[in-house]
Design an enzyme around this catalytic site. Structure first.
Site, PDB file in Angstrom:
ATOM      1  N   ASP A  17       0.752  -1.158  -0.146  1.00  0.00           N
ATOM      2  CA  ASP A  17       0.069   0.140  -0.037  1.00  0.00           C
ATOM      3  C   ASP A  17       1.057   1.198  -0.017  1.00  0.00           C
ATOM      4  O   ASP A  17       2.024   1.210   0.178  1.00  0.00           O
ATOM      5  CB  ASP A  17      -0.891  -0.276   1.282  1.00  0.00           C
ATOM      6  CG  ASP A  17      -1.946   1.038   1.279  1.00  0.00           C
ATOM      7  OD1 ASP A  17      -2.374   1.586   0.294  1.00  0.00           O
ATOM      8  OD2 ASP A  17      -2.348   1.467   2.390  1.00  0.00           O
ATOM      9  N   GLU A  37       2.678   4.935  -4.202  1.00  0.00           N
ATOM     10  CA  GLU A  37       2.460   6.130  -5.353  1.00  0.00           C
ATOM     11  C   GLU A  37       3.748   6.668  -5.335  1.00  0.00           C
ATOM     12  O   GLU A  37       4.210   7.150  -6.602  1.00  0.00           O
ATOM     13  CB  GLU A  37       1.217   6.829  -5.306  1.00  0.00           C
ATOM     14  CG  GLU A  37       0.054   6.433  -5.117  1.00  0.00           C
ATOM     15  CD  GLU A  37      -0.310   5.371  -3.980  1.00  0.00           C
ATOM     16  OE1 GLU A  37      -0.019   5.901  -3.058  1.00  0.00           O
ATOM     17  OE2 GLU A  37      -1.098   4.562  -4.287  1.00  0.00           O
ATOM     18  N   ASP A  86      -9.284   3.852  -1.817  1.00  0.00           N
ATOM     19  CA  ASP A  86     -10.072   4.278  -0.872  1.00  0.00           C
ATOM     20  C   ASP A  86     -11.318   4.797  -1.322  1.00  0.00           C
ATOM     21  O   ASP A  86     -11.315   6.050  -1.391  1.00  0.00           O
ATOM     22  CB  ASP A  86      -9.088   5.308   0.033  1.00  0.00           C
ATOM     23  CG  ASP A  86      -7.939   4.709   0.757  1.00  0.00           C
ATOM     24  OD1 ASP A  86      -8.104   3.457   0.832  1.00  0.00           O
ATOM     25  OD2 ASP A  86      -7.354   5.380   1.477  1.00  0.00           O
TER      26      ASP A  86
HETATM   27  C1  GLC Z   1      -4.653   3.511   2.841  1.00  0.00           C
HETATM   28  C2  GLC Z   1      -4.997   2.295   2.105  1.00  0.00           C
HETATM   29  C3  GLC Z   1      -6.146   1.456   3.184  1.00  0.00           C
HETATM   30  C4  GLC Z   1      -5.403   1.156   4.462  1.00  0.00           C
HETATM   31  C5  GLC Z   1      -4.939   2.494   5.126  1.00  0.00           C
HETATM   32  C6  GLC Z   1      -4.049   2.054   6.362  1.00  0.00           C
HETATM   33  O1  GLC Z   1      -5.503   4.377   3.106  1.00  0.00           O
HETATM   34  O2  GLC Z   1      -5.500   2.533   1.089  1.00  0.00           O
HETATM   35  O3  GLC Z   1      -6.750   0.500   2.646  1.00  0.00           O
HETATM   36  O4  GLC Z   1      -6.431   0.617   5.276  1.00  0.00           O
HETATM   37  O5  GLC Z   1      -4.105   3.095   4.213  1.00  0.00           O
HETATM   38  O6  GLC Z   1      -3.061   1.314   6.415  1.00  0.00           O
END
Ligand code: GLC
Length: 742
Positions: free
Chosen positions: A367, A370, A464
């Site tokens: 995650d 980017e 998200d």
């Molecule tokens: C980002 C991710 C989300 C995750 C959060 C905390 O917002 O897109 O899926 O729960 O980070 O890690």
């Protein structure tokens, strides 16, 4: 191969100039190109492909591509003409402009993750990896950047693939003047592939031939994933597992979000909250659960954190323009970012992943790649906060004016130009790390960011989203475009990530989500819980039935992935994929085909129990039984809360498993071939669901046929020792045992 563009018909070249022009100040830039270009052609899978390449200086080499893995033999030819009267020029040292015609009837698909309907025409589409959780019509840059535009007009389809990781903006007939424009912000060269004309499936086939295809996912990854930010400790994770099994809700995976870590340090586990992580994973494994932890790129700046020290000592991190360590705020506070373009960093990361695999985790969720930088104020030019490519830029900022510097093949490069490769190269390191630990296990990697070719390393999800009907509805065309862009293994957070899901939305989202190739329920901290039992017994009952349907469909779903491996076909397909000459089908993007045989038409609005469904020609059977519906027109269809919004094509056989609690039981499950119609045929694929044996031919593929009530299974390929199980034929409500012998 440059073209002079005459002043009269000159296009508006840039967003910044576009604004200026309305004030009467627009000036068309000169073509400054004095580099080297070439044009070549080849045939791939019987389809004509033209490759146009350019570098800004005559004596520089064309860069190697990160996305293209399989090149055909190219033939140079000066007489090749490009489709759509495509022209290009270099307008500034770090800016290229492309111009092409968009015929009136042409629809525009692809471009990866777009907050848009299926047809992208009329909109501006920025490809520069961006973490912006406010998904709405104002967002034109998202997490994924896949520069494949599909131009479809009836049976005749083309693809334009601009192979460059640099930021780019695609303007698709924004002024209703039939012009398409691309602004590419690169100091280096690019390659553009014009694919076609061919059918839509052939274009995707050729694109995935060039950029690669996903491997067959491990079977468990096709089951249900339960996630939340976060299950904060050992006991709460165990509790989720207990609820799943005691309530008989099928589930394969429990996801661990960032709170499993010690102070958000990657490659650590909190001792207070997860005092015996090994035992936890081992107990969950015994209960047939897989565990997938989140792994972010940001490495906390902490002199007592060995990973941070190793990164510094070995020069694994991104730098600032003046050669210092780049530090900015991510979850753990001030953090460094590994430079995954550097092969040594990738190797290091791959090895470090042993931390997780030694505990027995089954897959990795990448995650924030980017990458996201949480501190908006400190990010300087070119990377302002969460929106790295400002709509006002006309040229890439000079490298020494950029916030981060990376290392590409021993050369320093400003991050913005290769930003779209960050998530991709992180996934490469992750995938290679998982393979190195378990060479014969198909890895499962999930990523938020990626670029062309990401499907080779990872599944994706749409980031998200929020618990809004509107965003659930948008996930359909979004995932259709993602699939057409080569990424078959994709999904959206079922139930929605941000905001509170109400029960109507949650059930409706499961009705759709069981058909997402990647099926995960995930929600943000502070939002209303949305585990299947969290709302009420009736909601739980609906969700259980729906998840059971997902598990029943697993044999069909595995067959679809097998098709993807061979042909590049996505699992979720727009109707126009199979019905290219049907004028109505081309307009539909609130329904989709799941493979060739199942039409999915979910309820996408609050409080509705009926919707208009367009059925292509032929007869269609409600998947759970009922009178067939005559296609070639739209019908108002009743879909009560909790129903499966799917219709099977008359003449199809859908292989279905019996209900199981996890895929660990798959090999013991009877398989039922559900025949829809008097005469029906279908394909049944089976393999071990976890190894790469299928690449060596260790799988079985059967062609099934039913005429009246006679069942024939014809062996297409048979080299896998299938487990002993029962097979049934189900036709018109009657089930009888059958043999699977050639
Ligand atoms: C980002 C991710 C989300 C995750 C959060 C905390 O917002 O897109 O899926 O729960 O980070 O890690």
């Amino acid at each position: 191969m440059t073209t002079t563009i005459d002043n009269e018909t000159a296009p508006i070249w840039s967003h910044a100039n576009e604004k200026a022009r309305s004030a009467g100040q627009w000036v068309r830039p000169q073509n400054i190109f004095s580099g080297r270009s070439s044009i070549e052609s080849a045939t791939i899978d019987g389809v004509k492909v033209i490759r146009l390449s350019a570098v800004p200086m005559a004596d520089t080499e064309f860069r190697r591509s990160y996305s293209v893995v399989d090149e055909p033999v190219w033939r140079g030819n000066d007489t090749i003409s490009l489709p759509f009267e495509l022209e290009w020029q270099q307008s500034l040292p770090a800016r290229w402009d492309f111009l092409f015609k968009l015929p009136e009837s042409t629809k525009c698909f692809g471009l990866g993750e777009r907050y848009s309907g299926l047809d992208l025409r009329g909109g501006r589409h920025t490809l520069c990896a961006t973490d912006d959780p406010d998904h709405d019509e104002s967002i034109d840059a998202m997490y994924q950047s896949i520069p494949l535009l599909i131009l479809a007009s009836g049976e005749e389809t083309y693809g334009l693939f601009l192979d460059s990781p640099a930021p780019q903006r695609w303007h698709l007939d924004c002024n209703l003047d039939g012009q398409g424009r691309i602004e590419l912000f690169s100091r280096h060269g690019w390659r553009l592939y014009a694919i076609g004309p061919a059918s839509l499936p052939s274009i995707v086939r050729v694109f995935t031939n060039l950029t690669g295809r996903a491997n067959l996912p491990p079977r468990w990854a096709l089951g249900y994933h339960q996630s939340r930010w976060s299950y904060p400790d050992d006991e709460s994770v165990r509790q989720i597992a207990r609820e799943m099994r005691s309530r008989k809700i099928p589930c394969d995976t429990i996801v661990l979000d960032i709170d499993y870590m010690d102070g958000y340090r990657i490659f650590t586990v909190s001792r207070e909250r997860f005092p015996n992580f090994r035992e936890l994973i081992s107990d969950l494994t015994k209960e047939d659960f897989k565990v997938v932890p989140i792994v972010d790129p940001g490495i906390k700046n902490d002199p007592n954190y060995p990973i941070f020290l190793e990164g510094i000592q070995n020069n694994y991190f991104c730098k600032t323009a003046d050669g210092k360590l780049f530090l900015d705020t991510i979850w753990g506070g001030t953090s460094a970012l590994p430079d995954f373009l550097n092969e040594k960093t990738r190797k290091w990361w791959s090895e470090k992943l042993g931390f997780y695999t030694n505990y027995g985790v089954a897959g990795i969720w990448n995650d924030m790649n980017e990458p996201t930088i949480l501190d908006m104020d400190t990010a300087a030019s070119g990377l302002k906060g969460k929106k790295p490519l400002s709509g006002e830029i006309d040229e890439l900022p000079p490298d020494d004016n950029q916030t981060l510097i990376q290392q590409l093949d021993n050369e320093k490069i400003g991050h913005l130009e290769v930003r779209n490769l960050y998530g991709y190269s992180m996934c490469q390191a992750t995938y290679e790390g998982l393979i190195a630990k378990n060479p014969d296990k198909r890895p499962f990697v999930l990523t938020r960011s990626g670029c062309a070719g990401i499907q080779r390393y990872s599944a994706i999800w749409l980031g998200d989203n929020k618990s809004f009907f509107e965003q659930m509805a948008k996930s359909v065309p979004m995932l259709l475009n993602v699939g057409l862009s080569g990424v078959a293994f994709a999904g959206a957070d079922v139930g929605g990530f941000g905001k509170d899901a109400d029960s109507d939305l949650l059930v409706r989202w499961f009705e759709l989500g069981i058909f997402y190739p990647f099926f995960r329920n995930h929600s943000s901290m502070g939002t209303r819980p949305q585990e299947p039992w969290a709302h009420s017994p009736i909601v739980e009952q609906h969700i259980r039935n729906l998840i059971e349907m997902r598990y029943r469909l697993l044999p069909y779903i595995q067959g679809l992935f097998w098709e993807h491996v061979r042909t590049g076909a996505p699992l979720m397909r727009p109707l126009v994929w199979h019905y290219p000459s049907d004028q109505f089908a081309a307009q539909v993007d609130d329904q989709f085909l799941f493979g060739s045989e199942i039409l999915v038409a979910p309820i996408l609005q609050r409080g509705k129990t009926q919707r208009l469904v367009y059925f292509p020609r032929g007869l269609w059977h409600p998947i759970t039984g009922g009178s067939p519906i005559v296609g070639g027109k739209a019908h108002m269809v009743e879909l009560k809360l909790g129903s499966v919004p799917a219709f099977v094509r008359d003449g199809a056989i859908i292989p279905m498993a019996a209900i199981m609690q996890s895929t660990a039981e798959y090999d013991r499950m009877p398989i039922t071939f559900s025949a829809y119609g008097d005469t029906a045929s279908g394909v049944y694929f089976e393999d071990d669901g976890e190894s790469f044996g299928y690449r060596e031919g260790i799988f079985n593929e059967w062609f099934l046929r039913v005429e009246r009530d006679s069942f024939k299974a014809q062996e297409v390929h048979r080299n896998y020792q299938a487990p002993k199980r029962e097979y049934y034929l189900q036709q018109q409500g009657v089930s009888k045992p059958v043999q699977l012998v050639g």
